[in-house]
Motif scaffolding. Sequence first.
Motif, PDB file in Angstrom:
ATOM      1  N   HIS A   1       0.832  -1.206   0.000  1.00  0.00           N
ATOM      2  CA  HIS A   1       0.000   0.000   0.000  1.00  0.00           C
ATOM      3  C   HIS A   1       0.872   1.263   0.000  1.00  0.00           C
ATOM      4  O   HIS A   1       0.834   2.061   0.941  1.00  0.00           O
ATOM      5  N   PRO A   2       1.635   1.470  -1.047  1.00  0.00           N
ATOM      6  CA  PRO A   2       2.501   2.660  -1.084  1.00  0.00           C
ATOM      7  C   PRO A   2       1.701   3.963  -1.158  1.00  0.00           C
ATOM      8  O   PRO A   2       2.243   5.039  -0.874  1.00  0.00           O
ATOM      9  N   GLU A   3       0.424   3.874  -1.546  1.00  0.00           N
ATOM     10  CA  GLU A   3      -0.385   5.083  -1.704  1.00  0.00           C
ATOM     11  C   GLU A   3      -0.890   5.634  -0.374  1.00  0.00           C
ATOM     12  O   GLU A   3      -1.338   6.793  -0.313  1.00  0.00           O
ATOM     13  N   ARG A   4      -0.859   4.847   0.698  1.00  0.00           N
ATOM     14  CA  ARG A   4      -1.412   5.298   1.968  1.00  0.00           C
ATOM     15  C   ARG A   4      -0.443   6.271   2.655  1.00  0.00           C
ATOM     16  O   ARG A   4       0.739   5.964   2.822  1.00  0.00           O
TER      17      ARG A   4
END
Length: 560
Positions: free
Chosen positions: A125-128
Motif C-alpha cells: 500500500h505505497p499510496e497510503r
Amino acid sequence: MKSRLRALAAAVGALAAVAAAPRPSAVPAADRVFLGGRIWTGDPAQPRAQAIALAGDLIVAVGTDAEVRSYIGPATTTVNLRGRFVAPGFNDAHLHFLVVDTVDLTGAASVDEVQSRIRSYATAHPERPWVTGRGWVYGAFPGGLPHRRQLDAVVADRPAFMTSYDGHTAWANSKALEAGGITRETPDPEHGVIVRDEKGEPTGALKESAARLVGRKVPPPTDEERYAALRRRLDEAASYGLTSAQNAWTAAADLPAYERVAAEGGLKVRFYCALPMLKDIPPDELARYEEMRTKYPGPLMKFGAVKGFVDGVVESKTAAMLEPYVGGGTGELNWTPADLDRTVALYDREGFQIFLHAIGDKAIRIALDAYERAARTNGTSGRRHRVEHIEVPTRADIARFAPLGVIASTQALFASPDQNTFDVYAPTLGPDRASRAMAFRSLDEAGAVQAFGSDSPVFSMEVLRGIYCAATRMTPEGTPAGGWQPQERISAEAALRHFTRDAAYASFEEQRKGTLGAGRLADLVVLSDDILALPPAQILKTRVLLTVMGGRDTYRARDF
C-alpha cells in the motif's frame, strides 16, 4: 414452602400443557420447522426440546417433533436437523464492532513476525499516507513494550502507528512522533504516559491518553471504508453464530454506515449501543443522547447506555490497584471518586444504563461504590449498571455484584493462557492477584449475572472459542495441561448461558431474545455437535452450520 413448590409445579405444568397443545386453527402455519434436533432453549421451565417452528421473525412453537409438526402447512419448509444442536443466537455482550482493516498483528509472537507483517502491508500500500495497524501484544517485545526503532526499520518513509491488542497502548515510529509534535520536552498528558528512555527521549510507546497525541493526526477512514468494513464484520459475526452484539463504544462517525446497511436490509446482527460517558455533559449533548435513545429503540439498533473508563490495563500498569504491581506502581484512575460519583448519579437519574471499564481491584471497588451511592442518592433500582472486564476483583467485591444488581460483564477469552499471559500479565500482577484473575466461577457462585463478550477486536468474536476457554482455561492447543487458574473454570452450559440468556438480560432484552420460546425473536444457531455433551477439550471441533436472525438465514455452511 410446600405450598409454594406445589404452586410452582402447577405453573410449570400449565406452561408444558400450552407448549404441547396443537396449533389453534386460527394460527397460521409456520414458515419453517426444524425437527429432530437437540435443542437447548436456555429456559429453565423447558430446557430441552426436539423441534422449533418459525413464522416471520418470531418463534411460534418449541417442543417435541409431534407437537411442532402440527405447525406444518402446505408452504412450510421442513428441516431435518438429524440430531444437531440448536441454541439461542449468540450475543456478544461487549465488543467494538466496526473496525476498518489495517495491518493485522493478531497472534504475532515475536518482533520479527510483527515487523514482517507491517513491512508486507506497507509495501502493498505505497499510496497510503500513514501505515496503521493493531493487535500487537506486549509479550512479543523484550521488556514488554515496543520501541520506535523497531518500527522505523520497516517504515521509514511515512508515519506508522500501531495500537496494542487491548487498545490502551500505541506504538509510533519517528515520523508519527513528529506528526504528533512529541519531543523530549512534551509533557505527559493527563491520564497518559509518553514512555521515555534513560536520556528522556520518547521511545515511541504511548500509554492511554498519550496515544491520542498521534492518533488524532491519523487520517480517518472514509465513509465507504467504514461501510465496507461493517459488511465484512457482519459476515464474520454471522459465521460465528452471533445474532446480537453490544457495542461498548459507538462513534457518531460510524452511524451512517450502520444506517446505510440497515436501509439495505443487510444487518445480520442486532446492536445495543453505548455512547461515551461525558463528565459534566452539556444539556444540549444530553438531549442528543435522549434523542438517540428514542430514535433507536430496537430490535435491530438500540441505544440506552453510556460507557466510561475508570482505569487502564494490567500489562502497561495503568489498571488501578489497591497494592503495588510487581516492580512498583499502582496504576491510575481516570476519574476522581467524587467526579465519578457525581457523573454516575447524573446518568442514573436520567435512566441510562452505565458501563464502567474497571480492570484493577481498586477501580472495580470505586465503580461499585459509585453505583451504590447513585442508587441511594436517586432512590433508583433495576438500572442493571455494569462493570466491564473485572479482571482482578477482590473476594469482598465479587460478593457485592448480586446485592447491588450490577452486571458482571466479562470476556471469556481474556482467560486464554497465551504467551502474553505468562510473559507479561501474570508476572506483572504477582501470584496472589493472578490467582483471582478472570474469576468466572467465583462470580457465578456469588450469584452475579455474568454476561460474556469478546471485546473484539481485542479477541476474536468466535463464541465457541470463548466457551471452550471458559470451560478449560487452556489455549486451543491444549496448554497448559489442566488449565491456567483452573479453579475458575465453569461448565460449558454456564458459558453458553452467559453468551445467550444472561447477555440478553444485560441489555434489558431477556423478554424478546436469549432463550428459545414461543413469541421470542427467531434468533438461533445450529451447531454440528452438542457442546454440552462433549468433553470440554473437544468443543473446538464443533462448527457453526446455520445462523438465523429474525427468521432469515444470515450464515449457512456449504455442507448444511
